[in-house]
Design a protein around this motif. Structure first.
Motif, PDB file in Angstrom:
ATOM      1  N   ARG A 175      -1.803  16.439   4.575  1.00 14.18           N
ATOM      2  CA  ARG A 175      -2.125  16.572   5.996  1.00 14.18           C
ATOM      3  C   ARG A 175      -2.377  15.206   6.642  1.00 14.18           C
ATOM      4  O   ARG A 175      -2.161  15.033   7.843  1.00 14.18           O
ATOM      5  CB  ARG A 175      -3.351  17.470   6.161  1.00 14.18           C
ATOM      6  CG  ARG A 175      -3.111  18.908   5.735  1.00 14.18           C
ATOM      7  CD  ARG A 175      -4.329  19.778   5.950  1.00 14.18           C
ATOM      8  NE  ARG A 175      -4.672  19.876   7.351  1.00 14.18           N
ATOM      9  CZ  ARG A 175      -5.721  20.544   7.813  1.00 14.18           C
ATOM     10  NH1 ARG A 175      -6.533  21.165   6.969  1.00 14.18           N
ATOM     11  NH2 ARG A 175      -5.972  20.598   9.106  1.00 14.18           N
ATOM     12  N   ASN A 257       2.081  18.749   9.430  1.00 11.43           N
ATOM     13  CA  ASN A 257       1.740  19.923  10.228  1.00 11.43           C
ATOM     14  C   ASN A 257       2.472  21.191   9.805  1.00 11.43           C
ATOM     15  O   ASN A 257       2.075  22.289  10.198  1.00 11.43           O
ATOM     16  CB  ASN A 257       2.044  19.648  11.704  1.00 11.43           C
ATOM     17  CG  ASN A 257       1.180  18.532  12.264  1.00 11.43           C
ATOM     18  OD1 ASN A 257      -0.006  18.431  11.930  1.00 11.43           O
ATOM     19  ND2 ASN A 257       1.769  17.685  13.106  1.00 11.43           N
ATOM     20  N   HIS A 258       3.535  21.053   9.030  1.00  7.90           N
ATOM     21  CA  HIS A 258       4.347  22.206   8.662  1.00  7.90           C
ATOM     22  C   HIS A 258       4.641  22.167   7.165  1.00  7.90           C
ATOM     23  O   HIS A 258       5.545  21.457   6.718  1.00  7.90           O
ATOM     24  CB  HIS A 258       5.654  22.216   9.462  1.00  7.90           C
ATOM     25  CG  HIS A 258       5.440  22.170  10.949  1.00  7.90           C
ATOM     26  ND1 HIS A 258       4.838  23.192  11.640  1.00  7.90           N
ATOM     27  CD2 HIS A 258       5.736  21.207  11.857  1.00  7.90           C
ATOM     28  CE1 HIS A 258       4.769  22.869  12.925  1.00  7.90           C
ATOM     29  NE2 HIS A 258       5.302  21.675  13.077  1.00  7.90           N
TER      30      HIS A 258
END
Length: 286
Positions: A175, A257-258
């Motif tokens: 992250r 983020n994904h």
């Protein structure tokens, strides 16, 4: 699923797939062969191996198609939400699966054992003492020794708890877009998982060869091997899932983020950790 290229605004509808029916056929061969193996048929181990390889090959292609679709930008926000709900319900089904086995152990120890030792049954089995564990009132189970919490189960507890920490560190590193650190800590998690399996294999060998503790050792043996064996199977699945995520992470499939593929595998691994803590207390200590 990485969700790296979210261009699809609506649900992605895949083309008709052969994978579900192929996987079902492989599972039929695997489980049918397992039943035959338990009943002593000589050909069953080979067909069970064939069924297992069949299922693994189908899953490789099936998951590969899903990864290719995700990396091709075919998955949007709605698909991401669907995957999250799907993984949540899958883990809930696993909770119920283990709850059934824990419930069977509770029933045998807390309800059935006192019933077998009450006054009504003293006429049938006057020498039976309702103390857990035992070889049963009929005297048809060979004597065995129980498996204590030290040293292997305690070491395995430390390994799984440590793996949960390393996985969390890897997730936070991902992250924060520290890909190298994320890869290192995820690799450490996978190693800890496979070391756990190695210790459990040693424990089973010790149980069979030195303690005479087997699957046929009454209700204690059956519940012990069902609980620890199915948990070990789930650890193996989790380690394989994390290994796939490690390869994908090294290939750059995930962004800060994904990265639900990573998250879903992490959810599963933390579930396995929690189940082991309950198993460690109930099976090895109580």
């Amino acid at each position: 699923m990485s969700g790296q290229h979210q261009t699809a605004p609506y649900y992605f509808v895949p083309a008709p797939s052969r994978h579900p029916v192929s996987c079902s056929a492989g599972l039929l061969v695997l489980l049918g062969s397992a039943a035959a193996w338990v009943n002593g048929l000589s050909w069953a181990p080979w067909t069970a191996l064939l069924g297992l390889l069949w299922v693994l090959w189908v899953l490789r292609g099936w998951f590969g198609d899903s990864i290719a679709e995700s990396e091709g930008g075919l998955y949007g926000k709605r698909i991401d939400v669907s995957y999250r709900w799907g993984m949540s319900w899958f883990i809930f089904s696993e909770v119920m699966f283990f709850a059934a086995f824990f419930g069977a152990l509770f029933y045998a120890r807390t309800l059935a054992m006192p019933w077998l030792g009450d006054l009504d049954n003293k006429l049938l089995w006057p020498d039976f003492t309702a103390v857990w564990p035992n070889t049963g009132p009929a005297g048809v189970v060979d004597a065995f020794e129980t498996m204590g919490p030290w040293p292997i189960p305690t070491l395995n507890t430390a390994l799984l708890l440590t793996s949960g920490v390393t996985l969390t560190i890897s997730h936070h590193a991902l992250r924060a877009n520290h890909r190298g650190s994320a890869i290192f800590w995820l690799f450490a998690t996978v190693v800890l998982g496979f070391v756990f399996l190695g210790f459990q294999a040693y424990e089973y060998h010790h149980a069979y060869t030195e303690l005479n503790l087997k699957l046929t050792s009454g209700v204690y043996g059956s519940t012990f091997f069902l609980l620890t064996g199915f948990h070990g199977f789930h650890v193996m699945l989790g380690a394989i899932m994390l290994s796939v995520m490690l390869v994908r992470l090294m290939k750059g499939h995930f962004t800060p983020n994904h990265h639900f593929g990573f998250e879903g595998a992490a959810w599963y691994w933390h579930f396995v950790d929690v189940v082991w803590l309950g198993l460690y207390v109930v099976v090895y200590w109580l």
